[in-house]
Design an enzyme around this catalytic site. Structure first.
Site, PDB file in Angstrom:
ATOM      1  N   HIS A  23      10.984 -12.455-125.978  1.00 59.29           N
ATOM      2  CA  HIS A  23      11.928 -13.526-126.311  1.00 59.29           C
ATOM      3  C   HIS A  23      13.349 -13.128-125.919  1.00 59.29           C
ATOM      4  CE1 HIS A  23      13.440 -16.868-128.960  1.00 59.29           C
ATOM      5  NE2 HIS A  23      14.509 -16.087-128.971  1.00 59.29           N
ATOM      6  N   GLU A  24      13.756 -11.926-126.304  1.00 58.47           N
ATOM      7  CA  GLU A  24      15.110 -11.473-126.001  1.00 58.47           C
ATOM      8  C   GLU A  24      15.293 -11.182-124.509  1.00 58.47           C
ATOM      9  OE1 GLU A  24      17.698 -11.581-127.846  1.00 58.47           O
ATOM     10  OE2 GLU A  24      16.555 -12.264-129.584  1.00 58.47           O
ATOM     11  N   HIS A  27      16.028 -14.336-122.601  1.00 55.45           N
ATOM     12  CA  HIS A  27      17.432 -14.760-122.682  1.00 55.45           C
ATOM     13  C   HIS A  27      18.271 -14.013-121.652  1.00 55.45           C
ATOM     14  CE1 HIS A  27      17.123 -17.326-126.123  1.00 55.45           C
ATOM     15  NE2 HIS A  27      16.811 -16.371-126.988  1.00 55.45           N
TER      16      HIS A  27
END
Length: 219
Positions: A23-24, A27
């Site tokens: 998820h990170e 980004h």
């Protein structure tokens, strides 16, 4: 087959850590593609969990929630993004914000494939290995769907709030941005009174239904 608490924790670790790590990274990867190399320069565009783990959000909170039952979620250290470096301002902010939830959706589908592989183990005669595969895959699907829906909630600093902020102007944006320091406590309060699960469950079930139909799963 029944699993004890220690076995469950072990089988939850891999899906949880990868869910919040990817998820990170998503980004940071999209931010880099949009002109901001901050995360790349900080060494955060890596799938090495040690670069992303937040002791409280990655270990303590999920552990407590797993023991208590109900939704299990966590978070990693946010990747650094310098919004000023993005080439297309608000549009790129939206892309960066949605990259994390989109990554969780993709991972949920990958875990659905692993769930089908678990079924292959069962048919191949190794029912215990198949059971463990299927259990971990179900965990992976649910964790990623929970993170997907949770992060789309428009409460700062969740990803959905970045999208909403890009659509607001003037005083509306000013007052909305002032919510951010209290966002965690708002979420905690909503969770304690049951409102968070009341809101999230229908959307989680919607995505789960789509994945089950797409992959022909019976869970």
């Amino acid at each position: 087959m029944e699993l004890n608490t220690l076995q469950k924790i072990i089988l939850w670790i891999i899906p949880l850590v990868f869910a919040i790590t990817v998820h990170e990274v998503a980004h940071g990867w999209v931010a880099n593609k949009c002109g901001d190399p901050t995360a790349k320069n900080a060494g955060r565009l890596t799938l090495n969990p040690l670069k992303h783990i937040d002791p409280f959000g990655t270990i303590i909170i999920p552990g407590i929630l797993l023991i208590l039952g109900g939704f299990v979620f966590g978070y990693a250290k946010p990747v650094p993004v310098d919004w000023r470096n993005l080439r297309n301002g608000r549009r790129d902010i939206i892309f960066v914000a949605l990259a994390g939830p989109a990554a969780n959706l993709v991972m949920a589908m990958l875990w659905a494939l692993i769930y089908k592989l678990g079924g292959m183990f069962v048919h191949g005669g190794d029912s215990y290995a198949g059971f463990l595969f299927a259990y971990m895959a179900q965990v992976g699907i649910m964790i990623n769907l929970v993170l997907l829906v949770l992060n789309l909630i428009p409460i700062p600093p969740l990803d959905g709030s970045r999208v909403v902020a890009c659509l607001l102007r003037g005083k509306a944006l000013y007052y909305y941005s002032r919510i951010e320091p209290y966002g965690f406590f708002i979420l905690l309060g909503l969770m304690m009174v049951g409102a968070l699960s009341w809101f999230m469950v229908p959307f989680i079930n919607l995505f789960l239904g789509l994945i089950k139909s797409l992959f022909g799963l019976a869970m």
